[in-house]
Design an enzyme around this catalytic site. Structure first.
Site, mmCIF file in Angstrom:
data_model
loop_
_atom_site.group_PDB
_atom_site.id
_atom_site.type_symbol
_atom_site.label_atom_id
_atom_site.label_comp_id
_atom_site.label_asym_id
_atom_site.label_seq_id
_atom_site.Cartn_x
_atom_site.Cartn_y
_atom_site.Cartn_z
ATOM 1 N N SER A 145 8.337 2.740 -10.648
ATOM 2 C CA SER A 145 9.266 3.641 -10.052
ATOM 3 C C SER A 145 10.458 3.517 -10.929
ATOM 4 O O SER A 145 10.987 2.477 -11.269
ATOM 5 C CB SER A 145 9.308 3.742 -8.543
ATOM 6 O OG SER A 145 10.336 4.217 -8.185
ATOM 7 N N TYR A 158 10.836 -1.001 -0.596
ATOM 8 C CA TYR A 158 10.331 -0.216 -1.545
ATOM 9 C C TYR A 158 10.550 -0.530 -2.901
ATOM 10 O O TYR A 158 9.748 -1.053 -3.796
ATOM 11 C CB TYR A 158 10.041 1.250 -1.228
ATOM 12 C CG TYR A 158 9.471 1.962 -2.501
ATOM 13 C CD1 TYR A 158 8.140 2.195 -2.228
ATOM 14 C CD2 TYR A 158 10.283 2.667 -3.127
ATOM 15 C CE1 TYR A 158 7.689 2.984 -3.298
ATOM 16 C CE2 TYR A 158 9.691 3.586 -4.152
ATOM 17 C CZ TYR A 158 8.358 3.553 -4.347
ATOM 18 O OH TYR A 158 7.737 4.215 -5.150
HETATM 19 N N1 LIG Z 1 6.346 10.503 -5.404
HETATM 20 C C1 LIG Z 1 7.523 9.939 -5.966
HETATM 21 O O1 LIG Z 1 8.622 10.399 -5.848
HETATM 22 C C2 LIG Z 1 7.500 8.693 -6.814
HETATM 23 C C3 LIG Z 1 8.205 8.258 -7.698
HETATM 24 C C4 LIG Z 1 8.064 7.117 -8.380
HETATM 25 C C5 LIG Z 1 6.954 6.239 -8.133
HETATM 26 N N2 LIG Z 1 6.067 6.690 -7.173
HETATM 27 C C6 LIG Z 1 4.915 6.021 -6.999
HETATM 28 O O2 LIG Z 1 3.581 6.752 -7.238
HETATM 29 C C7 LIG Z 1 2.667 5.998 -6.759
HETATM 30 C C8 LIG Z 1 1.632 7.445 -6.244
HETATM 31 O O3 LIG Z 1 2.153 7.949 -5.191
HETATM 32 P P1 LIG Z 1 2.440 9.516 -4.840
HETATM 33 O O4 LIG Z 1 3.809 9.997 -5.124
HETATM 34 O O5 LIG Z 1 1.403 10.164 -5.637
HETATM 35 O O6 LIG Z 1 2.144 9.420 -3.236
HETATM 36 P P2 LIG Z 1 1.036 10.198 -2.439
HETATM 37 O O7 LIG Z 1 0.503 11.553 -2.690
HETATM 38 O O8 LIG Z 1 1.362 9.598 -1.018
HETATM 39 O O9 LIG Z 1 -0.098 9.220 -2.791
HETATM 40 C C9 LIG Z 1 -0.128 7.755 -2.425
HETATM 41 C C10 LIG Z 1 -1.606 7.289 -2.816
HETATM 42 O O10 LIG Z 1 -1.984 5.894 -2.736
HETATM 43 C C11 LIG Z 1 -2.944 5.689 -1.588
HETATM 44 N N3 LIG Z 1 -2.805 4.610 -0.896
HETATM 45 C C12 LIG Z 1 -1.877 4.236 -0.021
HETATM 46 N N4 LIG Z 1 -1.874 3.250 0.639
HETATM 47 C C13 LIG Z 1 -3.090 2.854 0.451
HETATM 48 C C14 LIG Z 1 -3.992 1.830 0.722
HETATM 49 N N5 LIG Z 1 -3.573 0.784 1.836
HETATM 50 N N6 LIG Z 1 -5.239 1.464 0.248
HETATM 51 C C15 LIG Z 1 -5.565 2.455 -0.597
HETATM 52 N N7 LIG Z 1 -4.932 3.443 -1.179
HETATM 53 C C16 LIG Z 1 -3.829 3.551 -0.733
HETATM 54 C C17 LIG Z 1 -3.201 7.188 -1.131
HETATM 55 O O11 LIG Z 1 -4.575 7.393 -0.670
HETATM 56 P P3 LIG Z 1 -5.135 7.120 0.991
HETATM 57 O O12 LIG Z 1 -4.085 7.301 1.816
HETATM 58 O O13 LIG Z 1 -6.224 8.134 1.023
HETATM 59 O O14 LIG Z 1 -5.555 5.642 0.943
HETATM 60 C C18 LIG Z 1 -2.753 8.084 -2.101
HETATM 61 O O15 LIG Z 1 -4.047 8.279 -2.718
HETATM 62 C C19 LIG Z 1 3.013 5.048 -5.810
HETATM 63 O O16 LIG Z 1 2.863 3.784 -6.100
HETATM 64 C C20 LIG Z 1 4.448 5.611 -5.643
HETATM 65 O O17 LIG Z 1 5.223 4.410 -5.391
HETATM 66 C C21 LIG Z 1 6.162 7.767 -6.620
#
Ligand SMILES: NC(=O)c1ccc[n+]([C@@H]2O[C@H](COP(=O)([O-])OP(=O)(O)OC[C@H]3O[C@@H](n4cnc5c(N)ncnc54)[C@H](OP(=O)(O)O)[C@@H]3O)[C@@H](O)[C@H]2O)c1
Length: 265
Positions: A145, A158
């Site tokens: 991130s 985080y």
């Molecule tokens: N959105 C942003 O602004 C942003 C910015 C920078 C980086 N990121 C990073 O991008 C990545 C994806 O996030 P996103 O933004 O797409 O958020 P999201 O829509 O909340 O998706 C998160 C994913 O992670 C999975 N997950 C969470 N805890 C888990 C666990 N204990 N076991 C297995 N799977 C798990 C969830 O699946 P289940 O709940 O079905 O298990 C879901 O598929 C993350 O690493 C986040 O830190 C996001």
């Protein structure tokens, strides 16, 4: 060619799985939410609804795993090997955040976050890398991130987890390069993206959010070109630049004020 995407039930991971499938990769999709993974599978299988394409249709395997648990990370590796053999691409995307003062946030949630954002990335990389070494080929894309460039008061745990992912990826890439390995490590560092992240982390972004689809495609395209540090958007690139020239104490102050604006009323 086979790709495994963690966190494929939502957001960036779901869009990366969609894109890899459309590029023709067989995909292994994993998360905890079975319904969401099955929905994605059905949606993608319709993409090749023409029966004449049935033989060339990429395959989709669903494996349920709670990656905050060490034994489920190991089980994911074993089940993947059993179902599809060795993989060509590993995308370590699953992760979540939590907003709040460190003195008030839940220790249990934070330990779960450290296990998901750090420990699972570590374990899965270690295990799948062994198979990639045998073939001397493969890609690993770790999703970090913009948070990895800065101190992150009010999202202390985080930001720290995402720093680990960046440093881990940098170090591993260099080790593999020195070994003249054919395995490529990349790290994706998005800024705010429109996904379910905010709801899980209890924040509201005041800044414009990038489209998850665009970030996912950009990340995969750059990874396939062996780009290491993948920064989608000019604001991420500027943040990286300033993080290199501004003293950490000042970065922490600015970061605090930016984070404070994310607080939900
Ligand atoms: N959105 C942003 O602004 C942003 C910015 C920078 C980086 N990121 C990073 O991008 C990545 C994806 O996030 P996103 O933004 O797409 O958020 P999201 O829509 O909340 O998706 C998160 C994913 O992670 C999975 N997950 C969470 N805890 C888990 C666990 N204990 N076991 C297995 N799977 C798990 C969830 O699946 P289940 O709940 O079905 O298990 C879901 O598929 C993350 O690493 C986040 O830190 C996001």
């Amino acid at each position: 060619m086979i790709a495994l995407v963690t966190g494929a039930s939502s957001g960036i991971g779901r869009d990366m799985a969609r894109y890899l499938y459309k590029l023709g990769y067989d995909i292994v999709i994993t998360a905890r939410n079975k319904e969401k993974l099955e929905e994605l599978k059905q949606e993608l299988e319709k993409f090749h609804a023409n029966p004449s394409e049935a033989n060339t249709q990429p395959k989709i395997e669903i494996i349920l795993a709670d990656l905050s648990k060490e034994e489920e990370c190991k089980k994911l590796y074993a089940q993947t090997k059993e179902k599809v053999g060795s993989i060509d691409i590993l995308v370590n995307n699953a992760g979540f955040g939590l907003f709040g003062r460190f003195t008030q946030t839940s220790l249990e949630t934070e330990l779960n976050m450290i296990d998901t954002n750090i420990k699972a990335v570590h374990i899965l990389t270690k295990l799948f890398l062994q198979d990639m070494l045998e073939k001397n080929a493969g890609h690993i894309l770790n999703v970090s991130s913009i948070a990895s460039f800065l101190p992150g008061p009010l999202m202390t745990t985080y930001y720290s987890t995402k720093s680990y992912v960046l440093r881990f990826s940098q170090s591993l890439r260099e080790e593999l390069k020195k070994q003249k390995s054919g395995i490529k490590i990349s790290v994706l560092c998005p800024g705010p993206v429109d996904t379910n992240f905010n709801n899980v982390a209890h924040v509201k972004f005041n800044l414009p959010q990038a489209s998850s689809e665009k970030v996912a495609q950009y990340g995969i395209d750059k990874m396939l070109k062996n780009k290491f540090l993948i920064m989608p958007g000019i604001s991420v690139k500027c943040t990286r630049f300033f993080s290199k020239i501004v003293p950490d104490t000042l970065l922490a102050k600015v970061s605090y004020h930016m984070q404070k604006r994310k607080e939900k009323p």
